[in-house]
Design an enzyme around this catalytic site. Sequence first.
Site, PDB file in Angstrom:
ATOM      1  N   GLU A   1     -18.810   4.802   0.573  1.00  0.00           N
ATOM      2  CA  GLU A   1     -18.218   4.154  -0.658  1.00  0.00           C
ATOM      3  C   GLU A   1     -18.776   4.009  -1.938  1.00  0.00           C
ATOM      4  O   GLU A   1     -18.551   4.242  -3.084  1.00  0.00           O
ATOM      5  CB  GLU A   1     -17.754   2.731  -0.322  1.00  0.00           C
ATOM      6  CG  GLU A   1     -16.620   2.566   0.683  1.00  0.00           C
ATOM      7  CD  GLU A   1     -17.227   2.452   2.210  1.00  0.00           C
ATOM      8  OE1 GLU A   1     -16.661   2.385   3.017  1.00  0.00           O
ATOM      9  OE2 GLU A   1     -18.625   2.578   2.422  1.00  0.00           O
TER      10      GLU A   1
ATOM     11  N   ARG B   1       1.035  -1.188   0.167  1.00  0.00           N
ATOM     12  CA  ARG B   1      -0.087  -0.057  -0.056  1.00  0.00           C
ATOM     13  C   ARG B   1       0.810   1.286  -0.028  1.00  0.00           C
ATOM     14  O   ARG B   1       0.541   2.270  -0.421  1.00  0.00           O
ATOM     15  CB  ARG B   1      -0.944  -0.189   1.055  1.00  0.00           C
ATOM     16  CG  ARG B   1      -0.364   0.021   2.496  1.00  0.00           C
ATOM     17  CD  ARG B   1      -1.211  -0.172   3.592  1.00  0.00           C
ATOM     18  NE  ARG B   1      -0.445  -0.563   5.174  1.00  0.00           N
ATOM     19  CZ  ARG B   1      -1.023   0.106   6.090  1.00  0.00           C
ATOM     20  NH1 ARG B   1      -1.828   0.608   6.240  1.00  0.00           N
ATOM     21  NH2 ARG B   1      -0.546  -0.374   7.177  1.00  0.00           N
TER      22      ARG B   1
ATOM     23  N   ARG C   1      -1.845  -5.014   3.414  1.00  0.00           N
ATOM     24  CA  ARG C   1      -1.371  -4.239   4.369  1.00  0.00           C
ATOM     25  C   ARG C   1      -0.076  -4.564   5.054  1.00  0.00           C
ATOM     26  O   ARG C   1       0.491  -3.623   5.576  1.00  0.00           O
ATOM     27  CB  ARG C   1      -2.411  -4.717   5.428  1.00  0.00           C
ATOM     28  CG  ARG C   1      -2.273  -4.059   6.812  1.00  0.00           C
ATOM     29  CD  ARG C   1      -3.201  -4.649   7.846  1.00  0.00           C
ATOM     30  NE  ARG C   1      -3.362  -3.727   8.959  1.00  0.00           N
ATOM     31  CZ  ARG C   1      -4.260  -4.087  10.050  1.00  0.00           C
ATOM     32  NH1 ARG C   1      -4.934  -5.037   9.999  1.00  0.00           N
ATOM     33  NH2 ARG C   1      -4.291  -3.152  11.075  1.00  0.00           N
TER      34      ARG C   1
ATOM     35  N   PHE D   1     -14.364  -3.280   0.733  1.00  0.00           N
ATOM     36  CA  PHE D   1     -15.188  -2.062   0.563  1.00  0.00           C
ATOM     37  C   PHE D   1     -15.209  -1.558  -1.015  1.00  0.00           C
ATOM     38  O   PHE D   1     -15.945  -0.770  -1.336  1.00  0.00           O
ATOM     39  CB  PHE D   1     -14.987  -0.862   1.712  1.00  0.00           C
ATOM     40  CG  PHE D   1     -14.861  -1.248   3.010  1.00  0.00           C
ATOM     41  CD1 PHE D   1     -15.608  -2.399   3.523  1.00  0.00           C
ATOM     42  CD2 PHE D   1     -13.968  -0.641   3.959  1.00  0.00           C
ATOM     43  CE1 PHE D   1     -15.872  -2.844   4.906  1.00  0.00           C
ATOM     44  CE2 PHE D   1     -14.273  -1.000   5.330  1.00  0.00           C
ATOM     45  CZ  PHE D   1     -14.695  -2.302   5.818  1.00  0.00           C
TER      46      PHE D   1
ATOM     47  N   HIS E   1      -5.624  -3.615   1.584  1.00  0.00           N
ATOM     48  CA  HIS E   1      -5.890  -4.674   2.753  1.00  0.00           C
ATOM     49  C   HIS E   1      -6.679  -5.761   2.109  1.00  0.00           C
ATOM     50  O   HIS E   1      -7.633  -6.479   2.685  1.00  0.00           O
ATOM     51  CB  HIS E   1      -6.857  -3.902   3.823  1.00  0.00           C
ATOM     52  CG  HIS E   1      -6.146  -2.954   4.700  1.00  0.00           C
ATOM     53  ND1 HIS E   1      -5.308  -1.887   4.145  1.00  0.00           N
ATOM     54  CD2 HIS E   1      -5.973  -2.836   6.032  1.00  0.00           C
ATOM     55  CE1 HIS E   1      -4.663  -1.141   5.094  1.00  0.00           C
ATOM     56  NE2 HIS E   1      -5.293  -1.904   6.221  1.00  0.00           N
TER      57      HIS E   1
END
Length: 317
Positions: A61, A13, A170, A86, A112
């Site tokens: 979102e 990330r 992550r 999400f 993630h």
Amino acid sequence: MKKYTFTEKIDTRSGFGAGLAELGRTNENVVALCADLIGSLKMDEFIKENPERFFQIGIAEANMMGIAAGLTIGGKIPFTGTFANFSTARVYDQIRQSIAYSAKNVKICASHAGLTLGEDGATHQTLEDIGMMKMLPGMVVINPCDYNQTKAATIAIADYEGPVYLRFGRPAVPVFMPKDEKFVIGKAIQLTEGTDVTIIATGHLVWEALQASEQLEAMGISAEVINIHTIKPLDEDAILKSVAKTGCVVSAEEHNILGGLGESVARTLSLNNPVPQEYVAVNDSFGESGTPAQLMEKYNLNDKAVIAAVKRVLARK
């Protein structure tokens, strides 16, 4: 066989954050949107340098996807940022209708992903996202393996016209790909040469595949490792060229065995050159809370699992 080594571990990330920041300096049309997860998505530097090109949407979102689609009409290149869960399941309708169906130039950037999200548990560990996104017509699906490749992919997708799903993670993982290697969408990278088995890996499993190949070499087994960073469009030529030499395949991914890279590889093989294939993937289950290392061990997503799969597929040749 070439040996890949690493001197540091960095989360992928952060590669996205670095790539986005560079785009902020070089492409005035790039804008960023986030669903209240700026720190987790490493978007701070882009925001600091380009506050007028950032939109904090909050925990909404679906709205973020709709706004991103609208921004493309004015010539902007929106990069959305939130967790993979999400970015896909929660907003699938909006992505399908507002982005994929109308071929909007939105870059859906998802952190993630997979089991290595870790302690947040099964509700946040999406293992279905690759399947969901690759089924959307026109959607490019990218799953880079380390910091350098994630940064390069982030920069590359800004020049691609059309919707893209960029998946990253992550935890801190080994950085082993060359810093200056150009990222080419849809072009696999052969990491090692081999004659006995082809190991096709993506994301965090690429490093595990490399570690497995070194151990296999010590056992007298010659493994060819291919880094499939782009799952759609899939580099079928690279796969078929390798398989013509080795005669069998192991696919490795941090994703459900259903719907992921392995199934795309199997389709390619079944249509062109059916050979034995074994899978390293989560076996149709949700995850659970634990450290990334614990989960990769329990769900058989490491170098040991790759070696076991190689032995199984060689027995079937």
